[in-house]
Design a protein around this motif. Structure first.
Motif, PDB file in Angstrom:
ATOM      1  N   TYR A   1      -2.461   1.482  11.269  1.00  0.00           N
ATOM      2  CA  TYR A   1      -1.253   2.295  11.674  1.00  0.00           C
ATOM      3  C   TYR A   1      -0.667   1.743  12.931  1.00  0.00           C
TER       4      TYR A   1
ATOM      5  N   THR B   1       0.858  -1.565  12.471  1.00  0.00           N
ATOM      6  CA  THR B   1       2.155  -1.733  11.703  1.00  0.00           C
ATOM      7  C   THR B   1       3.219  -1.191  12.601  1.00  0.00           C
TER       8      THR B   1
ATOM      9  N   ALA C   1      -2.515   7.279   4.485  1.00  0.00           N
ATOM     10  CA  ALA C   1      -1.704   6.028   4.363  1.00  0.00           C
ATOM     11  C   ALA C   1      -0.427   6.553   3.434  1.00  0.00           C
TER      12      ALA C   1
ATOM     13  N   VAL D   1       3.270   5.490   5.153  1.00  0.00           N
ATOM     14  CA  VAL D   1       4.310   4.414   4.617  1.00  0.00           C
ATOM     15  C   VAL D   1       5.449   4.996   4.160  1.00  0.00           C
ATOM     16  N   ARG D   2       5.764   6.533   3.977  1.00  0.00           N
ATOM     17  CA  ARG D   2       7.007   6.852   3.880  1.00  0.00           C
ATOM     18  C   ARG D   2       7.583   7.404   4.759  1.00  0.00           C
TER      19      ARG D   2
ATOM     20  N   LEU E   1       7.449   1.641   3.367  1.00  0.00           N
ATOM     21  CA  LEU E   1       6.614   0.530   3.712  1.00  0.00           C
ATOM     22  C   LEU E   1       5.959   0.108   2.604  1.00  0.00           C
TER      23      LEU E   1
ATOM     24  N   SER F   1       2.124  -0.462   0.859  1.00  0.00           N
ATOM     25  CA  SER F   1       0.755  -0.035   1.343  1.00  0.00           C
ATOM     26  C   SER F   1       0.048  -1.275   1.396  1.00  0.00           C
TER      27      SER F   1
ATOM     28  N   THR G   1       2.125  -3.432   5.072  1.00  0.00           N
ATOM     29  CA  THR G   1       3.263  -2.566   5.728  1.00  0.00           C
ATOM     30  C   THR G   1       4.091  -3.417   6.374  1.00  0.00           C
TER      31      THR G   1
ATOM     32  N   SER H   1       9.009  -3.947   3.827  1.00  0.00           N
ATOM     33  CA  SER H   1       9.727  -2.626   3.658  1.00  0.00           C
ATOM     34  C   SER H   1      10.874  -2.489   2.815  1.00  0.00           C
TER      35      SER H   1
ATOM     36  N   ASP I   1       5.845   0.501  -3.934  1.00  0.00           N
ATOM     37  CA  ASP I   1       5.168  -0.457  -2.882  1.00  0.00           C
ATOM     38  C   ASP I   1       6.202  -1.579  -2.835  1.00  0.00           C
TER      39      ASP I   1
ATOM     40  N   HIS J   1      -2.422  -5.466   8.262  1.00  0.00           N
ATOM     41  CA  HIS J   1      -1.239  -4.749   7.863  1.00  0.00           C
ATOM     42  C   HIS J   1      -1.518  -4.008   6.546  1.00  0.00           C
TER      43      HIS J   1
END
Lengths: 513, 132
Positions: free
Chosen positions: A272, A275, A348, A352-353, A361, A363, A366, A369, A381, A455
């Protein structure tokens, strides 16, 4: 147009057709070699399907590839081999594979590497056309500016200068299929899958007289799960390995908090942080060159502060302090309010949301996007949606260009994942670190190389470090990190670094007695 | 669904059929994606609510050795506590058969799991002295 010479071979009978090549002294017109082999067998990956029997047909062709200024002549072999039960000798499954072997090399000293993707139920097209084979799809990762079809180019960072390469599809993927009385689902489980892969490797070694070749496994994702069980199985069976390359590992499903929601997501935190840094959201935000050092601190924060706080929350719902959520927000760019409630154990799928409102993003990577509502975001994804179609069309036309065609559908991602028996030992989902420990115990010269993308939030790199750290201290286990997602090799710069690290790994492991 | 068992004869026909195709063939159909699920997906019904204990260090090593002992016991179908070279081979333990002379230091013609452990320890000690 390059002139290729083709041969059709039947491995078990040593029968060769159309390999006359440059003949012409036989009196009449020389028989031209066949330009292609149309396999009349129909393959299915359905759970209850099987072949009544199978021949070991293969079609070969000659090629060249330039790597670092040297031209290598190699043979591509496309076909099937039959895995057999080592006890009874009964046929188990017909494995589809594509092998690349350097011409003129000694089988005694030339390394050979077996590649497979994971899923379970994934064909090996990703590694075959994305990583270190002689041809590679250029996806532009992490950019999504130029969509498929991707150019298929000579791979200047192929591993072919170091090792022969065998790309093999699992039962239930590609054009591999069980042989009666087995059915495909007979091999859909952690242990049965590793056993039938063992039998494929042993068959390949026997047919091609590779007993003395240094042997390597190269698995990705679930393929790393398979590799740990397979390494133990091969060592027990008397097939000694030199090395195991783990690309984006999942060695313990229990520790992955996307699988077991009550597992501690501590292992995700550095991903994270990486990212957030990529999107310039961390505070202070590290320059790209400073990201590795930044992630050293992120690991320490995960181990010393975040992980214990998550453990407290999971045991008695202790809420995190405002100071902690502020620190986490600074470290990752993920808003403090998202860490505060309802769950400090950030999965995760949420990260990503919610990292960038209105944006999804990837998974798998990342760095990729897409705005919500766009086609790229529709599949859930953006990173995998971007490249999957390009690989799906390229693999079948590429294999056809090697002279092998079949009317059967090539299953890139099959339904095996839904029917898989994930049980392993006493656990409902596999922990294969003990299997890796057993392989390293049987063969203390075995080397392990763990390759990871910063990532990737499906198999996070720090979680893999935590899992591998369970092994007794072992200088033969090394870990490398790259900018990139699950398939780090899609990124051109990372692929070049990965190749350099692989060269060093093969050189070191080549010193084994 | 019909399947053809490929023999040398049918194969020759297949080659013959393929040979005159000088015209450009249709591109093959793209590979098929049958499932929306990607690694490391596990069907919900297969997921445990809590993670299993993750052994580490000496406890992990003990578990790994226990699994090797179980493999030895499975090959020891006569329950003698020992394996000959042929019994090891027949039981799928090519590892023991290949290294039999080094494991059977007492030259009894049969090895116990304790003999195997001694061999593993000696091998680990020898490997530790090699340059990295």
């Amino acid at each position: 147009m390059p002139l290729f010479r083709h041969c059709l071979i039947l491995a078990s009978l040593a029968w060769v057709a159309g390999c006359g090549g440059g003949g012409g002294d036989s009196g009449g017109t020389p028989t031209p070699p066949p330009s292609a082999f149309s396999d009349p067998v129909t393959y299915s990956t359905a759970a209850t399907s099987s072949l009544p029997s199978a021949e070991e047909l293969a079609f070969t062709s000659k090629h060249t590839l330039a790597i670092d200024g040297t031209t290598y002549a190699y043979t591509a072999t496309v076909g099937h081999l039959t895995a057999k039960d080592p006890g009874s000798g009964a046929a188990e499954a017909s494995f589809f594979y594509v092998a690349y072997t350097l011409d003129g090399a000694s089988a005694n000293s030339r390394p050979i590497t077996f590649f497979y993707n994971g899923g379970p139920g994934s064909a090996t097209a990703w590694l075959h056309l994305g990583s270190f084979g002689p041809k590679r799809l250029v996806t532009g990762n992490p950019s999504t500016a130029t969509p498929a079809p991707f150019p298929l180019v000579d791979n200047g960072h192929s591993l072919l200068d170091v090792s022969d390469l065998v790309f093999v599809d699992a039962v239930g993927a590609g054009w591999s299929e069980a042989i009666s009385p087995n059915v495909n689902s007979s091999f859909w489980g952690v242990d049965v899958d590793a056993a039938v892969f063992r039998d494929f490797v042993m068959r390949y070694v026997a047919v091609n007289a590779r007993q003395d070749s240094p042997k390597y496994l190269f698995g990705e994702s679930y393929g790393t799960t398979r590799s740990a069980v397979l390494a133990k199985a091969l060592e027990l069976a008397g097939v000694e390995l030199r090395g195991v390359v783990l690309q984006s590992s999942i060695l313990n499903y229990n520790s992955n908090c996307s699988v077991v929601l009550n597992a501690n997501c501590e292992g995700n935190l550095p991903s994270y942080a990486a990212t957030g840094a990529w999107y310039g959201l961390d505070s202070p935000n590290p320059a790209p060159a400073d990201v590795p050092a930044y992630l050293v601190n992120a690991r320490a924060f995960a181990a010393g502060v975040y992980g214990p706080a998550v453990a407290q929350f999971l045991s008695n719902h202790t809420p995190p302090s405002a100071q902690l959520t502020a620190s986490l927000a600074n470290l990752t760019g993920y808003a403090a309010a998202n860490w505060a409630a309802p769950n400090i154990n950030v999965h995760a799928g949420d990260f990503v949301r919610k990292l960038i409102p209105g944006t999804l993003l990837g998974s798998y990577d990342t760095r990729v996007s897409a705005a919500n509502g766009t086609p790229l975001a529709a599949g859930g994804d953006p990173s995998s949606t971007f490249y999957e179609g390009g690989f799906a069309s390229a693999i079948t036309s590429y294999v056809a260009s090697l002279g092998y065609t079949t009317p059967s559908k090539y299953i890139l991602l099959g339904n095996a994942i839904n029917g898989w028996n994930f049980r392993h030992g006493a656990n409902p989902v596999p922990d294969v670190v003990p299997d890796l420990a057993a392989a390293l115990t049987l063969n203390p010269d075995l080397r392990v190389l763990s390759l990871n993308g910063y990532h990737d939030v499906v198999t996070p790199f720090y979680q893999t470090e935590i899992d591998l750290a369970r092994l007794p201290a072992n200088p033969n286990v090394t870990t490398r990190f790259y900018f990139g997602g699950h398939m780090t090799y899609l990124d051109d710069a990372s692929q070049a670094q990965e190749k350099a690290d692989l060269e060093a790994f093969y050189a070191q492991s080549g010193n084994a007695p | 669904m019909s399947r053809i068992r490929v023999t040398g004869a049918t194969l020759a026909l297949a080659i013959a059929a393929a040979m005159p195709t000088a015209r450009a063939a249709d591109p093959p159909a793209p590979a098929v994606i049958e499932t929306p699920y990607r690694d490391p997906y596990v069907p919900p019904q297969s997921r445990p609510p809590q993670p299993a204990e993750a052994k580490r260090g000496a406890a992990l090593q003990a578990q790994a050795q226990g699994e090797l002992a179980a493999a030895f016991a499975a090959a020891d179908t006569a329950h003698k506590g020992t394996l000959t070279r042929d019994e090891a081979r027949a039981g799928g333990l090519g590892y023991i058969a290949n290294h039999f002379d080094d494991i059977d230091t007492a030259k009894r013609g049969a090895v116990s799991f304790d003999d195997v452990v001694r061999y593993l320890d000696a091998r680990r000690a020898a490997a530790a002295t090699r340059p990295r």
